[in-house]
Each structure stands twice: as C-alpha cells, then as structure tokens.
Design a protein around this motif. Structure first.
Motif, PDB file in Angstrom:
ATOM      1  N   GLU A 309      57.303  16.314  63.054  1.00  0.00           N
ATOM      2  CA  GLU A 309      57.512  17.417  62.128  1.00  0.00           C
ATOM      3  C   GLU A 309      57.290  16.906  60.708  1.00  0.00           C
ATOM      4  OE1 GLU A 309      57.924  20.611  60.337  1.00  0.00           O
ATOM      5  OE2 GLU A 309      58.732  20.951  62.346  1.00  0.00           O
ATOM      6  N   PRO A 313      63.425  18.576  58.065  1.00  0.00           N
ATOM      7  CA  PRO A 313      64.032  19.090  59.308  1.00  0.00           C
ATOM      8  C   PRO A 313      65.168  20.073  59.071  1.00  0.00           C
ATOM      9  CG  PRO A 313      64.639  16.785  58.929  1.00  0.00           C
ATOM     10  CD  PRO A 313      63.569  17.119  57.936  1.00  0.00           C
ATOM     11  N   ASN A 319      58.028  25.363  59.882  1.00  0.00           N
ATOM     12  CA  ASN A 319      57.647  24.128  60.556  1.00  0.00           C
ATOM     13  C   ASN A 319      56.195  23.797  60.272  1.00  0.00           C
ATOM     14  OD1 ASN A 319      59.638  25.695  62.611  1.00  0.00           O
ATOM     15  ND2 ASN A 319      60.030  23.491  62.683  1.00  0.00           N
ATOM     16  N   LEU A 520      54.132  23.721  68.362  1.00  0.00           N
ATOM     17  CA  LEU A 520      55.521  23.485  67.974  1.00  0.00           C
ATOM     18  C   LEU A 520      56.391  23.186  69.191  1.00  0.00           C
ATOM     19  CD1 LEU A 520      57.910  23.533  65.979  1.00  0.00           C
ATOM     20  CD2 LEU A 520      58.006  26.018  66.311  1.00  0.00           C
ATOM     21  N   ARG A 524      58.475  19.763  70.229  1.00  0.00           N
ATOM     22  CA  ARG A 524      59.906  19.720  70.548  1.00  0.00           C
ATOM     23  C   ARG A 524      60.152  19.129  71.930  1.00  0.00           C
ATOM     24  NH1 ARG A 524      61.529  25.752  68.167  1.00  0.00           N
ATOM     25  NH2 ARG A 524      61.704  25.100  65.970  1.00  0.00           N
ATOM     26  N   HIS A 531      66.516  23.193  70.007  1.00  0.00           N
ATOM     27  CA  HIS A 531      66.503  24.148  68.900  1.00  0.00           C
ATOM     28  C   HIS A 531      67.133  25.449  69.388  1.00  0.00           C
ATOM     29  CE1 HIS A 531      64.876  26.770  65.715  1.00  0.00           C
ATOM     30  NE2 HIS A 531      64.827  25.658  65.000  1.00  0.00           N
ATOM     31  N   ASP A 620      58.463  20.562  51.634  1.00  0.00           N
ATOM     32  CA  ASP A 620      57.181  20.677  52.342  1.00  0.00           C
ATOM     33  C   ASP A 620      56.061  19.883  51.676  1.00  0.00           C
ATOM     34  OD1 ASP A 620      57.174  22.319  50.135  1.00  0.00           O
ATOM     35  OD2 ASP A 620      56.614  24.142  51.193  1.00  0.00           O
TER      36      ASP A 620
END
Length: 727
Positions: A309, A313, A319, A520, A524, A531, A620
C-alpha cells in the motif's frame, strides 16, 4: 544437412577412389558414427549437462508457437456469404466492436441488408480498390491515447497514411484508385485529448483523398460526454442515406424488437479438459509444452512477486497499490514508458446477483456452448466455449457496464409486469431520465433487473442470448508501467489508485472500480490484511487454480504489454521536464530510475525535473523516500518540485508550480531543446498544464497567444511534448 546425408556422401567418395586398407575404412566409419552421435546427442542421451554449484539448473524455454495465418481476404468472405455490407471495426475496449455488431443487426433486421462485421486486423485492406461497386463498407474507428490507432488497426493505419498505399499500385493520388468505393464512418474518441477522434477523421480524409465517396455525415462520438447518445443521434440519418444508396425500403421495421443472435445449448460434462473456465483461448488448454506468444489476445499468467500500500495506512477510504509482476520466461519485453494490461474478473457478488435474477443460480456450473445463429458470421462464438453460466458472467462479459438506452428499450419487451415495462420504456426513450438513473448512477444490468423484479423473483422471461448480445466483452485495463526496463527487465511494476465512490444520483450505493479493487483485494490477501470492508470479493483461484492455490501465498495475474511512444529522448544529455500528479507519476518513476542508471554508468545526464502533486505529504506522497534517494543521486542536475493541494488555505496544483518556475523551464525547453512530459488526468490537469506552457511561451518568449499556441503544438508534432493521459 542431416547425418544420413553425411554418411552417404562419404561412401560415394570412397566408391570413386582406389581400394583403401582396413585402417582407413574403420577410421571413416568411426567418423561417420561420431557425426551421427553428435547431431542426435540430445535425442539419444537427453540434455544431461553437468552443472556446477555456482550455475543454477534452468529448464530450457519451450519454443513459441505461432498461430496459423488467417485468410484475410474479406472480399472472398463477402462473396461466399453473399454480403453487400461489411462493417470494419478498430476497437481497444470493445465499444467500436459493439457498435459495429449493433449496426449490422439493425441493418439486417430493419432494412434487409446482408451485413457482416469483422475486426480490421483480420483483413487485407490492400484489396479496397477491388471492393464491389454495389456494396458499402462501414468503418467504426476508435482513437487510442494521443491520436493513435487501436492495437488491431495499426496495420490499416500504416496502409492508409502511407504516401503510396498498396491498393494504389504506386499510382499518384490524382488517379483516385478508390473512385468506386463507398463508405460510412463513425469515429470514437474523447474530447479531453488533444487529437480528438484523430483516427476516424484521418481515415475519412484519406479515403476521400483516394477518390472514395462517404455516405452521410461522419459520425463522431465523445466518450467524455455521451458516446451512446452521439451514436444514437447519428445513425438514424445515416440509415436514411444508406437506404437511398442501396435502394432499399427506408421505412424498414420498427426498431426495438429482439431476434436471437445466439443459440445456447447445455452439454453433458463428458470432457471437462476441453471446457473453458476463464481461459482466453485454446493455448491456455494446451499441455504440450509449446510456449505461445503472449499478446492482447493471449495474456501471460504472471506471478505477483511483491505488493504494498502506498497511501498512509490510516486512510480508511483511499488506497493506492504498488504491485510487481514477474515476466521471467514469458518472452515478454517491455520498454520504460509502456503500458501493461491487466485482465480482471468480475466480483463474485455481482456474478451471483445476475445469475440469481436470471434464474440460473442453480445451474451455474452447467456446461454450455454459445454459437452464432448466422452461419456466415465471422465470429462463430462470442467467447471461448464450451464453458459454464458462472464463467460467462465472471470472466467473459462486463457485467458492471451500464446497459445502453437502446438495449433497455428492447429489454422492456421482457419485463414481467406492466409497471416494469413502463419503467424500462421510459428509461429507453427519455435520454435525460436514462442519464440520471442509469448512466450517472453507474447502474449495472443486475441492479436494473432487480428493480423490475416482483418480490425479487427470477426473471425467466429475459433470454440469455439477449444478455450475451447486449453486454460488452470484459476487456483488460491499461496501466502506465512504473518501473524501468533497464533496471528490472523481468519485472513490471504497477501503480494504481483504487476507485470506489457513492454516485451523486444514488448516494446510498457504493460503486467499485473493476480492476483496481481486484488489485486491492489481492494486495490484502497476500499481505494478510484484515479490513472491515469485505466487498467486493473475487474468485482468486482463477480457471483450474492457475491463478492461486489456497495452499500457497502466490497469486498470478493475466497480463500483456502494449508498447507506446511515450519514451525518454535517446540522448541522455537532453533535459526532461515531467509533470505527473497522483498516479500520473507512475511512468516518471521509471524515467527517473533510468536517468539515474545512466549517470551511474558514467553517461552525462541532462537536467531532470519532476513536478509531483498530491493532497498532503503525510497521506499520499507516492514513493517519497525512493524519489529522495534517486534525486540525491542525480545531484544538482535533478530536482523534485511538489505541490500539496490541501496543506494550505488555497489549493496549489502542479500548474501553479510550473508558473513559479517559468523562466527556468523556458530555458530548458526553448534554449536547450528539452522534452516536456505530462501524465495523469486529461480532463482538467493536462489541459491546465498545456495552458500554463502556452502562458510561459507568452511571458518568457515574447509571443502573442496565437504564436505561443502554435509553438506548443509544434513541440507536440516534434515529439518533444508527450502525454500519457486518461479521462
């Protein structure tokens, strides 16, 4: 020459010479045997190389297999199937292909025309001068990127734009080699790009230049506006002109009815090895050890070797994924600045929704085949078959795509209630209602069908062949490669911001971007990140567990590479200015790595400036630490200029930073011959950057607006102003 021939020739020489002693004979025979053993050593003894501990054992790559050449004589196909209208399409995402199919069916059913559609890359377009005078050709041509043809239209583009196309037989343009050729053209593009509909417009101009006659007005569709409405608004007048030329009844039959295009048959599961469970072509089912060529029609199943990522976080609703794909042994090569295409799959929740509302849930694993009813169809099957109901919705159809207004009007015929029929008829006839409730709401077909289902009951009245004909094929999504081919030639890096939002027209619903959310969830899963938001979920195993085995921590993605013209200057001394906010920085990461490598190898590297923008440094700022190291290596010849839009009362963007550095930029570009690059959002950022550069030419170059605008256009034409943008 074979070993058998070596022995034969040896004995023939002996026959013409005097008799030899025994020693000579034994020597020659031994030499012949040794030659045979040498030539056939691997066949007789195997490849038993001795490998030292320092030399890793590697399995030799199988030789790539080239598929057999297709018969590209489209005139022969037209004669054999008695067609008088052919629709060529050049399509990158499937829209031009879909429009060609819709026009072909409409021309056949409403006006009795004998139509066929065909991918333009499957045709020898040098035969255009032999096109029958009583026939018509349609061209549905999409423009990709900065005025480039789609992958399947490259050959035709090179033919039609050459000074002496093959169909002219070297004759001058004045001879009008296409004087008897009649055509219709619809161009698909996006107005946010500099070269809007450049391919369709150029094809139209070139055909006219060679003497061809266009029927009706050229259609132009804007994907940034309402491409569907542009198409619908154009085709009615077009049909009137075509009917007049072809001398057919212009009244036709009322549009909106449905005639089946595909025959669907359920099969016995007698040979599951030949069933497609998400594979894209026959090569994927082969087990003969022959390596195919991997391209846009045959993706490579690439192992994911790293993922992380990139955003802070602590951000719960945003994301950005960095992913690294291994292409070792694939035969795939890429260059810095190229694109990688990721072939996604549909989320399981949406697959289940559509299967259930169509009454197919209990039969989801039933093996079926889908075949065109038209025996003369150039595409006999819409996707690989035999397959299963579930696989069609998971891997082959884009079930997320909003259904067209024209298709909704037809769908109304299958509504189970008068209330549902009235709703669909209204959506199909009123473009403003359609825009608000379907287009702007990103309403999927499954959700639309649920909205007209009484008490959530399956809609058995909706034929599957209509769904297959209506929904576009699931297409790969393209990303700018964020790695350098010189640094990691066997690894491709992706940088992707994950798309998810609540539409303003239906704020209670959340819409997920197809491919980015797939990436994504893979991220994960590989990193074992839990999540609270579990949607959407995917069938990670892929066909026959080729993508993921639950017993391992390895997941693979089907990919292919698309080569682009977005490249660094060949001379490393040339200054470069790069503007890439957000994930627009992706290709410039590769550029900066490459410039750093050039310096490490002792080359002189020109000034390298990167303008990067994001919301906040602590949220970001993509590759912050990495860029710090890279620009430290470049030293005084490298500079990273940042714009954090939300860290102050007034928003600051990259174009503001360009203006702040206008004098230095003008010197690099105008006086030192530097290159200027832009990557990112085409709709606002790229336009604003272009405007800023024009203003710099005015303020620093003493030009008026017209001269400054032409100056920037000249930079583009010379390849010194390059864009890699998206809408």
């Amino acid at each position: 020459m074979s070993a058998d021939n070596i022995v034969t020739e040896t004995l023939m020489v002996q026959a013409d010479e005097p008799m030899m002693d025994t020693f000579d004979l034994v020597f020659l025979l031994t030499a012949g045997v040794m030659a045979i053993l040498y030539l056939y050593k691997e066949t007789l003894f195997g490849n038993n190389k001795i490998v030292t501990p320092q030399q890793p054992i590697s399995t030799p790559l199988p030789k790539p297999v080239t598929p057999p050449k297709k018969d590209r004589d489209f005139l022969k196909k037209m004669r054999e199937t008695d067609k008088n209208v052919i629709l060529f399409y050049g399509s990158q995402t499937g829209t031009a292909e879909d429009y060609a199919s819709r026009l072909a069916k409409e021309g056949q059913q409403r006006f009795g025309l004998k139509t066929m559609t065909i991918d333009i890359e499957d045709c020898n377009m040098a035969l255009l001068d032999k096109f029958p005078e009583d026939c018509i050709a349609f061209f549905l041509m999409a423009t990709y990127g900065e005025g480039e043809p789609t992958d399947d239209a490259v050959d035709f583009w090179e033919l039609i734009t050459s000074d002496s196309p093959e169909f002219s037989d070297g004759a001058p343009i004045e001879d009008k080699p296409l004087s008897s050729f009649r055509y219709v053209v619809f161009a698909l593009g996006n107005k946010t790009y500099e070269h809007f509909n450049a391919v369709g417009r150029t094809v139209d101009a070139k055909l006219t230049e060679f003497g061809a006659t266009r029927i009706g007005e050229r259609g132009e569709g804007d994907d940034d506006g309402s491409l569907e409405e542009d198409f619908l608004g154009w085709k009615e007048d077009m049909w009137k002109a075509v009917c007049e030329i072809m001398q057919v009844d212009q009244s036709g039959v009322e549009a909106g009815g449905h005639v089946a295009a595909y025959k669907i048959s359920e099969l016995d599961a007698d040979d599951s090895e030949k069933v497609y469970y998400g594979e894209y072509n026959e090569h994927a089912l082969m087990t003969n050890g022959i390596r195919p060529t991997y391209d846009a029609k045959n993706p490579y199943i690439s192992p994911i070797v790293a993922t992380r990522e990139l955003f802070n976080p602590n951000l719960i609703d945003r994301n950005c994924i960095h992913m690294e794909l291994d292409i070792t042994g694939s035969g795939i090569d890429y260059e810095t600045g190229d694109h990688v295409a990721v072939w996604p799959m549909n989320a399981e929740q949406n697959v289940e929704r559509l299967l259930k509302i169509l009454g197919l849930w209990e039969k989801r694993d039933t093996i079926i085949t889908v075949e065109s009813i038209d025996p003369s169809a150039t595409k006999k099957y819409p996707f690989p078959v035999p397959t299963t109901y579930a696989t069609i919705f998971r891997n082959y159809l884009d079930i997320h795509a909003p259904i067209s207004r024209q298709s909704i009007a037809t769908l109304a015929n299958f509504a189970p209630t008068e209330e549902g029929k009235s709703k669909l008829s209204n959506l199909g006839s009123d473009k403003e209602v359609y825009r608000v409730e379907v287009s702007d709401a990103y309403l999927s077909l499954g959700e639309l069908l649920e909205s007209i289902s009484p008490n959530g009951k399956p809609l058995d009245s909706v034929p599957l062949d209509f769904i297959i004909e209506t929904l576009p094929r699931l297409q790969p999504r393209y990303y700018s490669i964020s790695s350098s081919s010189k640094s990691t030639p066997k690894t491709i890096h992706i940088t992707a911001t994950v798309l998810s939002f609540n539409p303003t027209t239906t704020p209670h619903r959340k819409v997920y971007g197809l491919a980015t959310n797939y990436l994504l969830q893979i991220n994960r899963k590989l990193r074992n990140v839990h999540h609270p938001e579990t949607l959407p979920s995917y069938s990670y195993s892929g066909p026959r567990n080729k993508y993921h085995d639950e017993g391992s921590n390895l997941i693979k993605l089907p990919i292919h590479v698309r080569h682009t013209n977005f490249k660094l200057p060949k001379n490393s001394k040339t200054p470069v200015v790069m503007v890439g906010p957000g994930t627009g920085v992706a290709p410039f990461r590769g550029f900066v790595i490459e410039r750093t490598l050039s310096k490490a190898q002792g080359e002189e590297v020109g000034e390298t400036i990167l303008f990067f923008g994001c919301r906040r440094r602590d949220e970001d700022f993509l590759y912050e630490n990495e860029f710090a190291e890279l620009f430290a290596t470049l030293g005084e010849r490298g500079k990273l200029i940042t714009a954090f839009s939300r860290e102050q009362a007034h928003k600051v963007y990259v174009q503001h930073k360009l203006n702040e550095n206008s004098s230095h930029l003008w010197n690099l570009i105008h006086n030192l011959g530097g290159y200027f690059y832009v990557c990112g959002d085409a709709k606002s950022m790229a336009r604003d950057v272009n405007t800023s550069l024009i203003q710099i030419a005015q303020s620093c170059g003493g030009m008026d607006e017209v001269r400054a605008t032409n100056y920037v256009k000249d930079l583009r034409s010379k390849g010194r102003y390059q864009e890699d943008v998206w809408s």
